[in-house]
Scaffold this motif. Structure first.
Motif, PDB file in Angstrom:
ATOM      1  N   SER A 107      -2.363  47.744  53.315  1.00  0.00           N
ATOM      2  CA  SER A 107      -2.952  48.519  51.595  1.00  0.00           C
ATOM      3  C   SER A 107      -4.001  48.887  52.087  1.00  0.00           C
ATOM      4  CB  SER A 107      -2.906  47.086  50.619  1.00  0.00           C
ATOM      5  OG  SER A 107      -3.675  47.839  49.307  1.00  0.00           O
ATOM      6  N   ASP A 131       1.574  47.143  45.650  1.00  0.00           N
ATOM      7  CA  ASP A 131       1.622  45.886  46.182  1.00  0.00           C
ATOM      8  C   ASP A 131       1.705  44.530  44.993  1.00  0.00           C
ATOM      9  OD1 ASP A 131       0.048  46.835  48.501  1.00  0.00           O
ATOM     10  OD2 ASP A 131      -2.262  45.901  47.389  1.00  0.00           O
ATOM     11  N   ILE A 143       0.444  40.385  52.157  1.00  0.00           N
ATOM     12  CA  ILE A 143      -0.537  41.385  52.323  1.00  0.00           C
ATOM     13  C   ILE A 143      -1.988  41.994  52.842  1.00  0.00           C
ATOM     14  CG2 ILE A 143      -1.454  43.159  50.538  1.00  0.00           C
ATOM     15  CD1 ILE A 143       0.724  42.608  48.572  1.00  0.00           C
ATOM     16  N   ALA A 192      -2.860  37.778  50.016  1.00  0.00           N
ATOM     17  CA  ALA A 192      -3.143  39.235  50.152  1.00  0.00           C
ATOM     18  C   ALA A 192      -4.382  38.968  50.890  1.00  0.00           C
ATOM     19  CB  ALA A 192      -3.083  39.984  48.320  1.00  0.00           C
TER      20      ALA A 192
END
Length: 198
Positions: A107, A131, A143, A192
């Motif tokens: 990402s 995401d 992520i 993430a």
């Protein structure tokens, strides 16, 4: 492991593919019919599929899927939506249908914002939506959200998480190494993470 990479022909994707091959994994590059695959490392398998129109079954027989693709900085908002948003979301859905063990998403810093602003707002919104779709998919996921990318080699260390300076840089080699780690070890499952080179 059998690992499918979307974006293997990109700068980061090539490094990632080599890292995974060096570790002894079977790596399959998801490529368009028109893609230049001459830069892919020897031993890379090919599977044809266009992120703007992915066929069913593209993730079959795969343990881990890595999305490291991007529409590129020179394309407009429409292609950003087709690749970075819709293409990623479709690949996530196909990965779930195929029963893959883990999905790793490359990402971007700032993609945690649901309503970003600035020059990259459209791109960041597309990444945010992809995401969010991954988080809601039920798949094991990781992520990675690196800061501005460079072509420098591997650095001594990387910084992950809340300590990352948004104005810092991350080498593509470091990004590839962390993606490979996330894909093969599960160390970052359910997270993430912002990332920079140290």
């Amino acid at each position: 492991m059998n690992i499918l990479i979307a974006g293997a022909t990109g700068k980061t994707g090539q490094l990632l593919t080599q890292d995974l091959l060096d570790q002894g994994h079977k790596v399959t590059a998801l490529v368009r019919e028109s893609s230049d695959t001459s830069t892919l490392p020897e031993g890379t398998h090919l599977r044809h599929g266009d992120l703007t129109d992915l066929p069913p079954g593209v993730c079959d027989g795969t343990d881990v899927v890595i999305f490291a693709a991007g529409s590129g900085g020179s394309t407009g908002p429409e292609m950003t939506d087709k690749v970075d948003r819709n293409g990623a979301m479709r690949l996530i859905d196909l990965a779930k249908e195929a029963g893959v063990d883990r999905f790793v998403m490359l990402s971007s810093i700032g993609a945690d914002q649901s309503d970003p602003s600035g020059d990259l707002a459209h791109y960041l919104k597309a990444k945010h939506d992809a995401d969010a779709h991954l988080k809601a998919s039920g798949l094991n996921y990781a992520i990675l959200r690196p800061v501005s990318l460079t072509d420098d080699g591997r650095s001594q260390d990387v910084i992950l998480g809340d300590q990352v300076d948004p104005s810092a840089q991350a080498s593509r080699a470091d990004v590839a190494a962390v993606l490979a780690e996330a894909a093969t070890t599960g160390t970052h499952d359910g997270h993430a993470l912002n990332m920079q080179s140290a």
